[in-house]
Scaffold this active site. Structure first.
Site, short mmCIF file in Angstrom:
data_model
loop_
_atom_site.label_atom_id
_atom_site.label_comp_id
_atom_site.label_asym_id
_atom_site.label_seq_id
_atom_site.Cartn_x
_atom_site.Cartn_y
_atom_site.Cartn_z
N CYS A 46 -2.57 -7.91 0.84
CA CYS A 46 -3.77 -7.10 1.06
C CYS A 46 -3.44 -5.87 1.90
O CYS A 46 -3.12 -5.98 3.09
CB CYS A 46 -4.83 -7.97 1.76
SG CYS A 46 -6.23 -7.04 2.42
N CYS A 49 -5.69 -5.16 5.00
CA CYS A 49 -5.47 -6.17 6.05
C CYS A 49 -4.38 -5.73 7.02
O CYS A 49 -4.42 -6.06 8.20
CB CYS A 49 -5.07 -7.51 5.42
SG CYS A 49 -6.35 -8.25 4.38
#
Length: 301
Positions: A46, A49
């Site tokens: 991700c 993230c």
């Protein structure tokens, strides 16, 4: 050494943890009964993230134990992700008293992260700092300046930008006659609190303490004023001497009298000195309330 909240972690290893399904109950649900726990649901693939995670960690670290953080890799802990219905990542939940109380999805700005962490930090109270501040103020008022200084310093160890503790520490040094140390503290005051009322009051207290060191004898100055009521410098010096001897209300009265006689003398020195005295005291002090009322009546007469 003072002890405040017993939930204060020893280091980042206790503040921020990688949490799995096996320890989610202990490190999130149970831990949130003592301090709010922020849960960051993330995955190695991700992109957002990778930005959000470090920013959250920095904000949690800056909160100095008022919140904790649990990092949950959704790829490795799909059961938790399913149970909490995590639809996308990054997703952030905050738990307090065993229940989710706040959260957001996606990457957010640094200011939003700070506001989120600040909001959660207030849920568990101040960890006893308020009581400690009250105790330190009482020590200072009772003349136990050394104990007060130690207490204020301990509070600043918990909250380096606590304006009340910072101003109190300066005041304690002034009470001990440590004027240079007090000035050093004021010079080094964190920018976030440098102009707060508490720190401004400490600056005024230092200015008055410096003046007190050079104040003349009250008796001699009073005789000069009585001999020549038009001697404005003598009246101003008398006010400083009165203040240096703890006669604050008399000092204010002398300055008000000088302002009444010549408000523009020496560039408005009487008014400036009055404001310095007012700033050094608490806003609700009767001397301040009475003095400001009299000054205002003369200004707007």
């Amino acid at each position: 050494m003072l002890e405040f909240s017993q939930t204060k972690p020893a280091g980042n290893g206790d503040l921020i943890r990688d949490v799995t399904e096996a320890d989610f109950m202990k490190d999130v649900i149970e831990a949130s009964r003592e301090v709010p726990v922020i849960v960051d649901f993330w995955a190695p693939w991700c992109g957002p993230c990778k930005t959000l995670g470090p920013a959250l960690e920095a904000a949690v670290t800056a909160a100095r134990g008022k919140v904790r953080m649990a990092k949950v890799n959704v790829d490795e802990n799909q059961g938790i992700a399913a149970q909490l219905r995590i639809q996308s990542i990054p997703t952030v939940y905050a738990f307090w008293q065993g229940k989710p109380v706040d959260g957001f999805q996606g990457a957010v700005s640094g200011s939003e992260i700070k506001a989120f962490v600040d909001r959660l930090s207030g849920l568990a109270g101040d960890g006893g700092l308020g009581d400690a501040l009250d105790a330190a103020d009482a020590m200072l008022a009772e003349g136990a300046a050394v104990d007060a200084a130690e207490t204020f310093a301990a509070i600043l160890g918990e909250e380096p930008e606590n304006a009340r503790a910072y101003g109190g520490l300066v005041a304690a040094h002034l009470a001990l006659g440590n004027l240079d140390q007090a000035e050093g503290l004021l010079t080094a005051a964190p920018a976030a609190i440098a102009t707060t009322p508490e720190v401004e009051a400490a600056k005024a207290q230092l200015a008055l303490a410096r003046q007190a060191a050079d104040a003349g004898p009250v008796g001699e100055l009073l005789a000069k004023v009585e001999a020549d009521p038009g001697n404005h410098q003598a009246r101003f010096d008398l006010a400083q001497a009165l203040h240096a001897n703890g006669k604050v209300e008399e000092a204010v009265d002398a300055l008000l009298d000088l302002f009444r006689r010549d408000r523009d003398w020496n560039g408005g020195a009487a008014k400036t000195q009055l404001f310095t005295i007012f700033e050094a005291l608490k806003p609700t002090d009767p001397i301040v309330l009475k003095g400001r009322r009299k000054l205002s009546s003369m200004i707007f007469a």
